[in-house]
Design an enzyme around this catalytic site. Structure first.
Site, PDB file in Angstrom:
ATOM      1  N   GLY A  12      14.192 -18.233 -10.653  1.00 34.55           N
ATOM      2  CA  GLY A  12      12.887 -17.617 -10.902  1.00 34.55           C
ATOM      3  C   GLY A  12      12.862 -16.103 -10.842  1.00 34.55           C
ATOM      4  CB  SER A  13      15.385 -13.394 -11.052  1.00 34.16           C
ATOM      5  OG  SER A  13      16.032 -13.580 -12.274  1.00 34.16           O
ATOM      6  NE  ARG A  65      15.473 -34.408 -24.996  1.00 37.52           N
ATOM      7  CZ  ARG A  65      16.125 -33.793 -23.997  1.00 37.52           C
ATOM      8  NH1 ARG A  65      15.503 -32.884 -23.283  1.00 37.52           N
ATOM      9  NH2 ARG A  65      17.374 -34.084 -23.712  1.00 37.52           N
ATOM     10  CG  ASN A 107      13.905 -19.461 -24.152  1.00 35.87           C
ATOM     11  OD1 ASN A 107      13.790 -19.627 -22.935  1.00 35.87           O
ATOM     12  ND2 ASN A 107      15.061 -19.607 -24.781  1.00 35.87           N
ATOM     13  CG  HIS A 109      19.625 -17.498 -25.098  1.00 29.80           C
ATOM     14  ND1 HIS A 109      19.892 -18.711 -24.502  1.00 29.80           N
ATOM     15  CD2 HIS A 109      20.790 -17.094 -25.669  1.00 29.80           C
ATOM     16  CE1 HIS A 109      21.151 -19.040 -24.708  1.00 29.80           C
ATOM     17  NE2 HIS A 109      21.721 -18.074 -25.415  1.00 29.80           N
ATOM     18  CB  THR A 141      12.053 -22.787 -34.005  1.00 28.11           C
ATOM     19  OG1 THR A 141      13.452 -22.670 -33.738  1.00 28.11           O
ATOM     20  CG2 THR A 141      11.486 -21.453 -34.456  1.00 28.11           C
ATOM     21  CG  ASP A 145      19.172 -21.288 -26.524  1.00 30.45           C
ATOM     22  OD1 ASP A 145      18.110 -21.221 -25.880  1.00 30.45           O
ATOM     23  OD2 ASP A 145      20.220 -21.766 -26.048  1.00 30.45           O
ATOM     24  CD  GLU A 174      18.124 -12.695 -18.635  1.00 30.54           C
ATOM     25  OE1 GLU A 174      17.243 -13.473 -18.251  1.00 30.54           O
ATOM     26  OE2 GLU A 174      19.329 -13.012 -18.654  1.00 30.54           O
TER      27      GLU A 174
END
Ligand code: GRF
Length: 215
Positions: A12-13, A65, A107, A109, A141, A145, A174
């Site tokens: 969780g950084s 899922r 997201n 990555h 999408t 990634d 990030e």
């Protein structure tokens, strides 16, 4: 002010960086909830300490899922988010889920996409011998990634680098670019046109961050 929901699985950084940016007045959003698929995720504690609703949904309790994703979406939608932020959420999401949040699912990555989608990006960058590595914030999408790129940060790869030193250098970037991307979204400065991100004119030259740092 826009509502966001943040999904995590672990440390969780990036979540911490988003909370810190909000607290510093640099991120005008309401962080409505943090949801984890792992009970031990340290980020859940971070959220609780910050007074943010923290939820755990165990993916192992679902037979498919799709069933997990449906429960997850139900929990997310209780908070009516304008944006769903994946911050180290280590689950592949079903196409139905991704379509439901089209244009409002982001997201981060740890590579310069489209290079190195998937796991172990820093190790793979070292093995390939690339000289420049980095991180990418993108809209999601159904392809893993992949998706319209919002902002990227590039860092040098050093001869002396280990997986740990390289990942630490990327992680520092990030923590800069994720709050930046979410801020642009919050301020309506991002649009999607034919599958590409367009930034407000005054930002157009800021979607890349080059870090010369060598530590
Ligand atoms: C980050 O490297 C992020 O890019 C990737 O997962 C990691 C999560 O780290 N998707 P943290 O949980 O935010 O510390």
């Amino acid at each position: 002010m826009k509502n966001i929901v943040i999904l995590i699985s672990g440390r969780g950084s990036n979540l911490e960086a988003l909370i810190a940016a909000r607290d510093a007045g640099n991120l005008p959003v309401n962080i409505a909830a943090v949801i984890s698929n792992r009970p031990e995720a340290m980020g859940l504690e971070t959220a609780q300490k910050a007074g943010i609703a923290a939820h755990f949904i165990n993916h192992k309790a679902f037979s498919s899922r799709e069933a997990f994703d449906a429960a997850l979406a139900e929990c997310i939608d209780d908070f009516s988010p304008d944006l769903v932020v994946l911050a180290g959420f280590m689950r592949i999401l079903s196409e139905g889920f991704v379509r439901h949040y089209e244009g409002r699912l982001m997201n981060i990555h740890p590579s310069l996409l489209p290079s190195f989608p998937g796991l172990h990006t820093h190790q793979r960058a070292l093995e390939e011998g690339v000289r420049i590595h980095g991180c990418t914030v993108h809209f999601v999408t159904p392809t893993l990634d992949h998706g319209p790129v919002i902002i990227q940060a590039a860092v040098p790869v050093l001869e002396s680098d280990s997986e740990d030193s390289l990942s630490a250098r990327v992680l520092r970037q990030e923590h800069l670019i994720y709050p930046q991307a979410v801020r642009w979204f919050a301020e309506d400065k991002l649009t999607l046109e034919n599958g590409r991100v367009r930034l407000a004119a005054e930002l157009a030259d800021h979607a890349v961050l080059i870090s010369p740092e060598i530590r």
